[in-house]
Design an enzyme around this catalytic site. Structure first.
Site, PDB file in Angstrom:
ATOM      1  N   THR A  19      -5.822   2.216   8.989  1.00 42.61           N
ATOM      2  CA  THR A  19      -4.778   2.919   9.653  1.00 42.61           C
ATOM      3  C   THR A  19      -6.425   4.422   9.748  1.00 42.61           C
ATOM      4  OG1 THR A  19      -3.945   2.796   7.869  1.00 42.61           O
ATOM      5  CG2 THR A  19      -4.181   4.721   8.751  1.00 42.61           C
ATOM      6  N   GLU A  71       0.891  -1.010   0.262  1.00 43.77           N
ATOM      7  CA  GLU A  71       0.131  -0.061  -0.455  1.00 43.77           C
ATOM      8  C   GLU A  71       0.774   1.001   0.158  1.00 43.77           C
ATOM      9  OE1 GLU A  71      -2.516   0.154   3.416  1.00 43.77           O
ATOM     10  OE2 GLU A  71      -3.875   2.251   2.162  1.00 43.77           O
ATOM     11  N   ASP A 103      -0.605  -5.177   3.269  1.00 43.35           N
ATOM     12  CA  ASP A 103      -1.217  -3.651   3.626  1.00 43.35           C
ATOM     13  C   ASP A 103      -0.876  -4.166   5.013  1.00 43.35           C
ATOM     14  OD1 ASP A 103      -2.390  -1.679   4.843  1.00 43.35           O
ATOM     15  OD2 ASP A 103      -4.468  -2.465   4.046  1.00 43.35           O
ATOM     16  N   ASP A 124      -5.713  -4.458   0.281  1.00 44.72           N
ATOM     17  CA  ASP A 124      -6.881  -4.568   1.496  1.00 44.72           C
ATOM     18  C   ASP A 124      -7.832  -6.188   1.710  1.00 44.72           C
ATOM     19  OD1 ASP A 124      -6.354  -1.886   2.543  1.00 44.72           O
ATOM     20  OD2 ASP A 124      -7.936  -1.512   0.564  1.00 44.72           O
ATOM     21  N   ILE A 180      -0.985  -2.018   7.847  1.00 41.18           N
ATOM     22  CA  ILE A 180      -2.161  -1.438   8.615  1.00 41.18           C
ATOM     23  C   ILE A 180      -3.402  -1.046   7.888  1.00 41.18           C
ATOM     24  CG2 ILE A 180      -2.931   0.572  10.403  1.00 41.18           C
ATOM     25  CD1 ILE A 180      -0.223   1.109  11.283  1.00 41.18           C
ATOM     26  N   ASP A 181      -3.817  -2.381   7.944  1.00 38.02           N
ATOM     27  CA  ASP A 181      -5.739  -2.485   7.252  1.00 38.02           C
ATOM     28  C   ASP A 181      -6.518  -1.698   9.012  1.00 38.02           C
ATOM     29  OD1 ASP A 181      -7.540  -2.398   5.643  1.00 38.02           O
ATOM     30  OD2 ASP A 181      -7.848  -3.947   6.554  1.00 38.02           O
TER      31      ASP A 181
HETATM   32  C1  IPD Z   1      -9.629   0.369   3.964  1.00 32.37           C
HETATM   33  C2  IPD Z   1      -9.645  -0.101   5.263  1.00 32.37           C
HETATM   34  C3  IPD Z   1     -11.326   0.420   5.150  1.00 32.37           C
HETATM   35  C4  IPD Z   1     -12.298   0.660   3.681  1.00 32.37           C
HETATM   36  C5  IPD Z   1     -11.472   1.278   2.827  1.00 32.37           C
HETATM   37  C6  IPD Z   1      -9.570   0.420   3.075  1.00 32.37           C
HETATM   38  P1  IPD Z   1      -6.440   1.299   5.373  1.00 32.37           P
HETATM   39  O1  IPD Z   1      -7.819  -0.022   4.532  1.00 32.37           O
HETATM   40  O2  IPD Z   1     -10.271  -1.234   4.883  1.00 32.37           O
HETATM   41  O3  IPD Z   1     -12.063  -0.524   6.144  1.00 32.37           O
HETATM   42  O4  IPD Z   1     -13.342   0.612   4.346  1.00 32.37           O
HETATM   43  O5  IPD Z   1     -11.923   0.978   1.655  1.00 32.37           O
HETATM   44  O6  IPD Z   1      -8.975   1.534   2.054  1.00 32.37           O
HETATM   45  O7  IPD Z   1      -6.417   2.949   3.961  1.00 32.37           O
HETATM   46  O8  IPD Z   1      -6.899   1.109   6.644  1.00 32.37           O
HETATM   47  O9  IPD Z   1      -5.475   0.160   5.012  1.00 32.37           O
END
Ligand code: IPD
Length: 281
Positions: free
Chosen positions: A95, A70, A90, A220, A92-93
């Site tokens: 963030t 990411e 990813d 993700d 930190i999924d």
């Molecule tokens: C996000 C999370 C979130 C989702 C977003 C993602 P990130 O990833 O998974 O739940 O709604 O579409 O982009 O930015 O925290 O790695």
């Protein structure tokens, strides 16, 4: 080759656990927040540090492998999936959860060969739950086998989704239109953990019947997609066709029946693909 991928998966589990420790330690410090595509698309130094930690450690062991990460993509690296062994990361999924100490945060590591997911690892680091799946070998949480819910009646179901990070009014309208239609089926409830990876693990665990979202990225959902399918679930596009992990659209469900019922209610739209060539200046 099979053993080689097993050792890659063992490495992914070890490094995800280490990454989770770094995330947990960082939660007690003040977090310096930066933004990416919009004022609500957040990134912190911990996201960048954890991604580098994972990539460096994998490179030492598997120097020829490729990466889609990411934060590397945010820094300008390409996001094209080839036939080569590729780690899709990813760091930190969730963030936004991390920034606010909302307690669902995952490290997500998928591994693809010839554009097929070979293994997926999602470490829910505040719950200390290690979700793993290897192609053809089932899905597990902390070593216990996972199985999707057997519920076939959407009216007896919980559906997970997210609002994502676009605040474009037309996109928000579509998100609310889908949400309204799904709530009014009616379903028992709608939930969202704030991380796509954990939402998918909740499908795999049988805690929710389905998860859908438009606007997610390949990092993700890469690992979670294999965890869902190895737990007996299905993945489809929001218009009902085959899922395409680069399309930024996904429905992950316990069954085709539930998936197709959700597809009927989704106000579909198409964000720019993850592998779209960069726009000319
Ligand atoms: C996000 C999370 C979130 C989702 C977003 C993602 P990130 O990833 O998974 O739940 O709604 O579409 O982009 O930015 O925290 O790695």
């Amino acid at each position: 080759m099979a053993d080689l991928w097993q050792s890659a998966m063992d490495h992914a589990v070890a490094i995800a656990r280490k990454a989770g420790e770094v995330v947990r330690e960082a939660l007690v410090d003040e977090r310096k927040v930066m933004t990416k595509s919009s004022s609500v698309d957040l990134v912190t130094q911990t996201d960048q540090k954890v991604e580098q930690l994972i990539i460096q450690s994998v490179k030492e062991k598997f120097p020829t492998h490729k990466f889609i990460g990411e934060e590397s993509v945010a820094a300008g690296e390409s996001c094209v999936l080839t036939d080569s062994p590729t780690w899709i990361i990813d760091p930190i999924d969730g963030t936004t959860n991390f920034v606010h100490a909302f307690p669902f945060i995952a490290v997500s590591i998928g591994f693809s060969v010839k554009k097929q997911m070979e293994f997926g690892v999602v470490y829910s680091c505040l719950e200390d739950k290690m979700y793993t799946a290897r192609k053809g070998k089932g899905a597990f949480c902390n070593g216990e086998p996972l199985q999707v819910s057997a519920q076939q009646d959407i009216k007896q179901s919980i559906i997970a989704t997210e609002f994502g990070s676009s605040r474009d009014p037309e996109t928000v309208d579509n998100i609310f239109r889908s949400l309204r239609s799904i709530l009014c089926i009616p379903v028992h409830g709608v939930r969202g953990a704030g991380t796509a990876a954990i939402n998918m693990c909740l499908v795999a665990s049988g805690s929710v019947e389905a998860y859908y979202e438009i606007g997610i990225h390949v990092w993700d959902v890469a690992a979670g997609s294999l965890i869902v399918s190895e737990a007996g679930g299905v993945l489809v596009d929001v218009e009902g066709g085959d899922v395409d992990l680069m399309s930024r659209r996904i429905v992950a469900a316990n069954s085709r029946t539930i998936a197709q019922r959700i597809v009927k209610e989704i106000a579909s739209f198409s964000p720019s693909r993850d592998d779209a060539p960069p726009a000319k200046q």
